[in-house]
Design a protein around this motif. Structure first.
Motif, short mmCIF file in Angstrom:
data_model
loop_
_atom_site.label_atom_id
_atom_site.label_comp_id
_atom_site.label_asym_id
_atom_site.label_seq_id
_atom_site.Cartn_x
_atom_site.Cartn_y
_atom_site.Cartn_z
N LEU A 289 0.84 -1.20 0.00
CA LEU A 289 0.00 0.00 0.00
C LEU A 289 0.88 1.25 0.00
N ARG A 290 1.92 1.21 0.83
CA ARG A 290 2.81 2.38 0.92
C ARG A 290 3.61 2.55 -0.37
N ALA A 301 1.82 10.75 0.72
CA ALA A 301 2.39 9.74 1.60
C ALA A 301 3.23 10.38 2.69
N ASP A 302 3.98 11.40 2.32
CA ASP A 302 4.82 12.09 3.28
C ASP A 302 3.98 12.71 4.40
N THR A 303 2.85 13.31 4.02
CA THR A 303 2.03 13.98 5.03
C THR A 303 1.38 13.02 6.00
N VAL A 304 1.36 11.72 5.69
CA VAL A 304 0.85 10.80 6.70
C VAL A 304 2.01 10.05 7.36
N GLY A 305 3.21 10.59 7.22
CA GLY A 305 4.33 10.08 7.99
C GLY A 305 5.09 8.92 7.36
N ILE A 306 4.90 8.70 6.06
CA ILE A 306 5.65 7.63 5.39
C ILE A 306 6.97 8.21 4.89
N LYS A 424 11.67 17.47 -0.88
CA LYS A 424 11.02 18.21 0.21
C LYS A 424 11.51 19.64 0.19
N GLN A 425 10.60 20.55 0.54
CA GLN A 425 11.06 21.94 0.63
C GLN A 425 11.91 22.13 1.87
N TYR B 49 2.88 21.62 11.29
CA TYR B 49 2.61 20.24 10.92
C TYR B 49 3.90 19.44 10.69
N LEU B 51 6.18 19.89 8.43
CA LEU B 51 6.69 19.82 7.06
C LEU B 51 7.88 20.76 6.88
N TYR B 52 7.88 21.89 7.59
CA TYR B 52 9.02 22.80 7.60
C TYR B 52 9.57 22.86 9.01
N PRO B 71 5.74 15.19 9.60
CA PRO B 71 4.32 15.13 9.85
C PRO B 71 3.94 13.99 10.80
N GLY B 72 4.73 12.93 10.76
CA GLY B 72 4.44 11.80 11.63
C GLY B 72 4.43 12.22 13.09
N MET B 75 1.37 14.40 13.87
CA MET B 75 0.15 13.60 13.97
C MET B 75 0.10 12.86 15.30
N LEU B 100 -3.90 4.72 5.10
CA LEU B 100 -2.51 4.84 4.68
C LEU B 100 -1.67 5.52 5.77
N GLY B 101 -0.57 4.87 6.12
CA GLY B 101 0.32 5.45 7.12
C GLY B 101 0.09 4.94 8.52
N HIS B 102 -1.13 4.42 8.80
CA HIS B 102 -1.34 3.75 10.08
C HIS B 102 -2.23 2.54 9.85
N ARG B 161 -6.89 9.57 13.22
CA ARG B 161 -5.62 9.61 13.96
C ARG B 161 -5.77 10.38 15.27
#
Lengths: 425, 511
Positions: A289-290, A301-306, A424-425, B49, B51-52, B71-72, B75, B100-102, B161
Motif C-alpha cells: 500500500l505504501r 504519503a509524506d504527510t501521513v508520515g511515510i 522536500k522543501q 505540521y 513539514l518545515y 508530519p508523523g 500527527m 494509509l500510514g497507520h 488519527r
C-alpha cells in the motif's frame, strides 16, 4: 448533529460516450481475427497439400490430417471474427476469445510446419519448455521493473542489472561453489541498484538517461573485467558449472505439467515464489500500500508520515537484486559461463513486459511468457522450416514486443509519480 | 489540548515568510487565521505540521515544548491537517486513503509481513464517519468523488488519527456554496466535541460566520486580532493594511450587437467523456457574461474551445461574425480576441521569459517588434516599460523572469499583454484567483473598462462574489451544461443552488 448528504447520493456516475470508442475497437479486433482466419484458411489451406501433421506431446505423437485441420481452424476463427464484429464479446469473454483464437491458429500453423520439408514432428511440450526457460529471466527483469516503477523510480537499467548479475554469478560460482553464484548475482544487481537509487533519488538525475548510462556502464565494466582476467584464465574464473535440476516429488510425474513446471533449477522455483510474493505483497500488505502510494502521490504519503525516500531506496535495491538474479539464469542457470553481452537485450524486453503488463506482477509475467514463447517459436521454426527467411524469424520476438506495446496495450496508465523525484522543501 | 506557537520565524533565502509569530489555540475553539495570499499562513501551518522546520521559536503543547521532525510527529502529538491541495491518492479507495500510514494488519507475523486487515480498516472508517456525521462511500475510488466529499475524506484522515487540533488550509476554495455551508456545520460540530480548529482563509464572510477568534497576518507578521463581530471592511483593511473598496464600481451595461454565438457545442475529453454538453449562449458587445460554476464543470473546456485550444465535437462557435469552430488560435486572436487563461503561470506566461518578452508573446512577429529577420529589442523594451507603468506591475526590472513576480503582478502582465490590442472579445478565467485585495480591485476595474469600450467580456469564475460584482448576465454551468441563465442582481442563494445542480423547477440534483 446534522448529517450531510446520505451515502447513497455519493456514488458518481461516469457519463462516457463510449459507443463510438468501443465500436471502433470492436471492429478493429474483428478485423484482426478475420486476418488470422483468412491466413489460416487461404494461405495455409493452399500451402498444405494433404498429408498428416505430427504433434508430439511428452513422447506421445498425435497425428492430425493437416489440410482438414487448417481449414476447420480457419472457419472457426472466421466465426469468432464474425461474432466479434456483429455482437462483440463481453468484458470477461474477450481475453478467452483472443486466447482460443491464438491457440487454434498455432495448431493450424504447426500443422503446416509439420508438412514442410522433411516432414518434422513438432514437439509441443518441448516448445513450451523452451518458452518457459526463455521467459524466466524476462519475468525476473520485469518484476524488478515493477518494484522500482511502482514506487516511482523508472528502471531502464534492467539490462545492465541483469548483465552485472550474470557476470557476478559466473565469477562467484567459479571461485566458490555454483549455487553461491546466486548471492553474487543478487549483490551485483543490488550494486547497480545503489547507483540507480543514489543518482535518481538523491541527485535527481533524469531517470531514463541514467538508466541508459547504467546499461552502458554495465556492458563496459563486465566486458573489461571479462577481458582482464576471466577470458585468460577461464578454468579458474569462468567455469561456474550449471545449477542442478531439481525434480519436485510427485508433481514432476504429472504428464505435460510435470516436465513443464517441476523439472527445473532453483532459479525457476525462486521465480515462481517471487511472482506470487511480489503480487501478494504489492496488493495485500502494508508495504505494498505504501509503495503504491509513493509511486502515485509521494507528498500525500509524506504527510501521513511515510518515509518516501527510504522506501524508494529499499524498493529499488530489492528490485535490482531480483534483476541480478535474472542475470544469473544466463550463466549458472543455463550455459555455465559468462560471455560479453550475454543478456542480449532481454532487459529491454523485460521493460516492455512491465508496460505491457500494466505495472502489475501478474500482467508482467503474462507478457514475459508471451515474449518467451515468441523467442522459442523463432528458435523452433528456424530448425524445422525454411519456408520463412531466417532474418524474418529473428525479428519475431521484437515484432511481438512492438505489436504488444503499441497495438494491444493501448492507453495504459503508469504510476502517476513514475520518474518524478520527490523533493522536500 | 492547548496549542501555542511562540516567536515562530521561518525564512526562505532572503524572504521572511513568518516573522516572530505568536498564536494560542484553546481546545474547542475555531481560530481563524486571516491573511492575503502570500501573507505566510500556509508556511506557518506547515511549520506546525512538521513539514518545515522553524528557524526560530518554539511550539508548545499543553505548555510543554515539542519539536516535530516530520508530519508523523505532529500527527502523533494530535495535530491533523487538511491541505489546500488534497493529499489523497486518486486511484486508492476512501478506506485505503484513510488508513494509509497507520494501517491495520493481521495474519502471521503481522509486524513483518503486514498483511492488511481491510475489514477492520473499513469498519473503523465507518464508525468514525458515523460518529462525526461525515458520510463517505468507503469503497469508492477517491478520483470518482466530488471535491466536497474528498474534503470529508481528508477530515476523516485526521480524525481517525485522533487529532485534537485540526488545521484547515483554505478549505472552501474548491467548494460550492452549499458544500461550504456543510463544511461550516461540520466545523461547528467538531468544535462542540472538543476539537480545536485552525481555520486558514482570506474570505471574510466565512470568518465572520464561524470563527471564535481571529488572528490577522500580513507579510509574515501578526498585525492584530479581531472579534468575529468586526465588519468586513474592518477586517479587510486590517488584512491589506489600508482601507479597501469591496464592491466593484460600474455603470449599467449598454449592450450592442452579438459578438459571440455558441450553438449546441459538445466537447469530449481524451477518454471520450463529455465535458461540455450541448452548450449555447450569446454574448453581446459591451456586456460581461459570467460562466459561473464550481471548477471542473466544463467552463475551462468551453473557453478553450472559444480560442481554438480545444477541439469541438459538435456544434458551432462564431466570434465577431466569423465561424471559429475549426479556426486556429492564431487566427482567432487576430479577430480581436483577448484571452486570460486560468492558470497564468502555466498557460498565460512563459515563466522563464522576462517580463518584456512575455508582454509581446502575441505580437512579436509583427511590426514594430519584429524586423525582417530579427526582433527589435528596443521597441520591445519600450513597449514593456510603458505597459509596466500603465498596469502598475511591481517589478524592479522588465528583464526579470516572469516567475520572480508575485501572483498579482503576473496577472497584471497577462492583462497588459491581452489588452494592448483593440479587443472585440475578452475572455478572462479566474482573473483574481490568489490575488490580494488590492490587485483584485485593479483587475476588476480594467475588466469593466474593457466592457465600457464596447468589448464583449466572458468571465469564468468560481468565486460567487466576483460573479455577482462584475457580471451583467450569468450562465451557471453544471456537469458540462448551462443549467440556468440569470440576470445580474439575482441573489447568491439561487446561483449557489444552480452551482450545486439544483434548478428551481426540479428542486433536486440534476444529472
Amino acid at each position: 448533529m446534522s448529517t450531510t448528504a446520505p451515502v447513497e447520493d455519493l456514488t458518481v456516475d461516469h457519463e462516457v460516450v463510449d459507443t463510438t470508442l468501443s465500436s471502433r475497437s470492436r471492429i478493429l479486433r474483428a478485423i484482426a481475427y478475420a486476418v488470422l482466419g483468412l491466413i489460416s484458411l487461404v494461405w495455409l489451406g493452399t500451402a498444405v497439400d494433404g498429408g498428416t501433421a505430427h504433434l508430439v506431446f511428452d513422447g506421445h505423437t498425435v497425428g492430425l490430417p493437416a489440410k482438414a485441420t487448417v481449414i476447420v481452424v480457419g472457419i472457426v476463427i472466421l466465426a469468432i471474427a464474425a461474432w466479434q464484429g456483429v455482437r462483440g464479446f463481453g468484458r470477461r469473454a474477450t481475453p478467452w476469445a483472443a486466447g482460443i483464437a491464438f491457440l487454434l491458429f498455432m495448431v493450424a500453423f504447426f500443422s503446416w510446419v509439420s508438412t514442410q520439408g522433411t516432414n518434422p514432428a513438432i514437439d509441443v511440450v518441448g516448445l513450451l519448455q523452451n518458452s518457459i526457460a526463455l521467459s524466466v529471466p524476462l519475468i525476473l527483469g520485469a518484476l524488478a521493473g515493477v518494484m522500482c516503477e511502482r514506487s516511482g523510480v523508472i528502471n531502464v537499467a534492467i539490462e545492465g542489472q541483469m548483465l552485472a548479475g550474470a557476470w557476478a554469478a559466473a565469477l562467484v560460482g567459479s571461485v566458490a561453489v555454483t549455487w553461491v553464484g546466486l548471492f553474487g548475482a543478487l549483490a551485483a544487481g543490488a550494486f547497480m541498484g545503489v547507483l540507480l537509487a543514489l543518482f535518481s533519488i538523491r541527485y535527481l538525475v533524469n531517470q531514463v538517461v541514467l538508466g541508459v548510462v547504467l546499461n552502458v556502464l554495465a556492458a563496459g565494466l563486465t566486458g573489461f573485467l571479462f577481458d582482464a582476467f576471466m577470458a585468460n584464465d577461464s578454468e579458474k574464473f569462468n567455469q561456474p558449472g550449471v545449477l542442478g535440476e531439481i525434480d519436485i516429488p510427485l508433481l514432476h510425474s504429472i504428464p505435460i505439467i510435470g516436465p513443464l513446471f517441476f523439472e527445473a533449477n532453483i532459479v525457476v522455483y525462486l521465480t515462481y515464489i517471487l511472482i506470487f510474493g511480489v503480487d501478494v505483497a504489492l496488493f495485500r500488505t502494508r508495504w505494498g500500500l505504501r509503495t503504491r502510494a509513493i509511486g502515485e502521490h509521494p507528498k500525500a504519503a509524506d504527510t501521513v508520515g511515510i518515509k518516501v525516500l527510504a522506501l524508494r531506496y529499499r524498493n529499488v535495491l530489492i528490485g535490482s537484486a531480483i534483476a541480478g538474479l535474472g542475470g544469473a539464469y544466463f550463466t549458472i542457470g543455463s550455459v555455465g559461463g559468462f560471455a560479453k553481452g550475454i543478456t542480449s537485450g532481454n532487459g529491454f524486453i523485460a521493460l516492455a513486459a512491465v508496460i505491457f503488463g500494466r505495472w502489475s506482477p501478474r500482467g508482467a509475467t503474462a507478457a514475459a511468457l508471451l515474449f518467451g514463447f515468441a523467442i522459442a517459436l523463432q528458435n523452433n521454426l528456424s530448425i524445422n522450416t525454411h519456408a520463412i527467411p531466417s532474418y524474418l524469424l529473428a525479428m519475431l520476438p521484437y515484432v511481438a514486443t512492438i505489436i504488444a506495446v503499441a497495438g494491444l496495450v493501448g492507453k495504459v496508465r503508469a504510476p502517476a509519480a513514475d520518474g518524478e523525484p520527490y523533493v522536500k522543501q | 489540548m492547548k496549542l501555542e506557537l511562540r516567536g515562530i520565524t521561518k525564512r526562505f533565502g532572503s524572504l521572511t515568510a513568518n516573522d516572530h509569530i505568536d498564536l494560542v489555540v484553546e481546545p474547542g475553539e475555531i481560530h481563524a487565521l486571516l491573511g492575503e495570499n502570500g501573507a505566510g499562513k500556509s508556511t506557518l501551518m506547515n511549520v506546525l505540521y512538521g513539514l518545515y522546520q522553524p528557524d526560530e521559536g518554539e511550539i508548545l503543547i499543553d505548555d510543554v515544548p515539542v519539536t516535530f521532525a516530520g508530519p508523523g510527529d505532529a500527527m502523533a502529538a494530535g495535530i491533523g491537517m487538511v491541505h489546500q491541495h488534497f493529499m489523497l491518492i486518486p486511484v486508492f479507495t476512501v478506506a485505503e486513503n484513510i488508513e494509509l500510514g497507520h494501517e491495520r494488519v493481521h495474519g502471521i507475523l503481522p509486524r513483518i509481513i503486514g498483511r492488511l486487515d481491510r475489514r477492520r480498516a473499513r469498519r473503523e472508517v465507518q464508525e468514525i464517519s458515523e460518529r462525526y456525521g461525515l458520510a463517505v462511500p468507503v469503497d469508492a475510488l477517491v478520483q470518482d468523488l466530488p471535491v466536497g466529499v474528498q474534503q470529508r475524506v481528508e477530515i476523516l484522515k485526521a480524525l481517525v488519527r485522533d487529532a485534537k487540533v485540526l488545521i484547515l488550509d483554505e478549505p472552501t476554495a474548491v467548494l460550492t456554496p452549499q458544500e461550504t455551508d456543510d463544511l461550516m456545520k461540520i466545523m461547528v460540530a467538531l468544535k462542540e466535541s472538543g476539537t480545536a480548529i485552525v481555520f486558514i482563509t482570506h474570505k471574510l464572510r466565512e470568518v465572520r460566520a464561524v470563527a471564535d477568534k481571529i488572528t490577522v497576518i500580513r507579510r509574515g507578521k501578526v498585525v492584530g486580532t479581531a472579534s468575529p463581530d468586526s465588519t468586513p471592511a474592518e477586517l479587510a483593511s486590517l488584512m491589506v493594511g489600508r482601507p479597501v473598496k469591496l464592491n466593484v464600481d460600474k455603470e449599467p451595461a449598454q449592450p450592442g450587437g452579438a459578438v459571440v454565438e455558441v450553438e449546441g457545442v459538445r466537447i469530449l475529453d481524451d477518454g471520450g467523456a463529455v465535458t461540455v454538453d450541448d452548450v449555447s449562449f450569446t454574448v453581446r458587445g459591451g456586456e460581461i457574461y459570467a460562466l459561473a460554476g464550481v471548477q471542473g464543470n466544463g467552463q475551462t473546456e468551453i473557453t478553450e474551445a472559444l480560442v481554438g485550444l480545444e477541439s469541438v465535437d459538435a456544434g458551432r462557435i462564431s466570434v465577431a461574425g466569423a465561424d471559429v469552430t475549426r479556426m486556429s488560435t492564431d487566427h482567432i486572436l487576430g479577430l480581436g480576441v483577448g484571452y486570460v487563461p486560468e492558470d497564468r503561470l502555466h498557460d498565460g506566461l512563459v515563466s522563464s521569459f522576462s517580463v518584456a518578452e512575455n508582454m509581446v508573446l502575441d505580437l512579436y512577429d509583427q511590426a514594430p517588434f519584429s524586423g525582417r529577420l530579427n526582433l527589435d529589442l528596443k521597441h520591445i523594451a519600450a513597449h514593456a516599460e510603458q505597459k509596466v507603468e500603465e498596469f502598475d506591475v511591481r517589478t524592479s526590472s522588465i528583464g526579470h523572469a516572469a516567475s520572480t513576480l508575485s501572483g498579482g503582478n503576473q496577472q497584471k502582465v497577462v492583462l497588459a499583454r491581452e489588452m494592448s490590442r483593440p479587443l472585440k472579445l475578452l475572455i478572462v478565467a479566474q482573473p483574481t484567483r490568489g490575488l490580494d485585495v488590492g490587485s483584485m480591485e485593479f483587475v476588476h476595474k480594467r475588466i469593466v473598462a474593457e466592457r465600457d469600450n464596447g468589448a464583449a467580456v466572458i468571465l469564468v469564475s468560481s468565486e460567487l462574489d466576483e460573479v455577482l460584482g462584475l457580471a451583467d448576465r450569468i450562465g451557471v454551468m453544471y456537469r458540462g451544461k448551462i443549467i440556468g441563465e440569470v440576470p445580474a442582481g439575482t441573489d447568491a442563494e439561487e446561483i449557489g443552488m444552480l452551482m450545486a445542480g439544483q434548478t428551481a423547477e426540479n428542486g433536486e440534483t440534476a444529472s
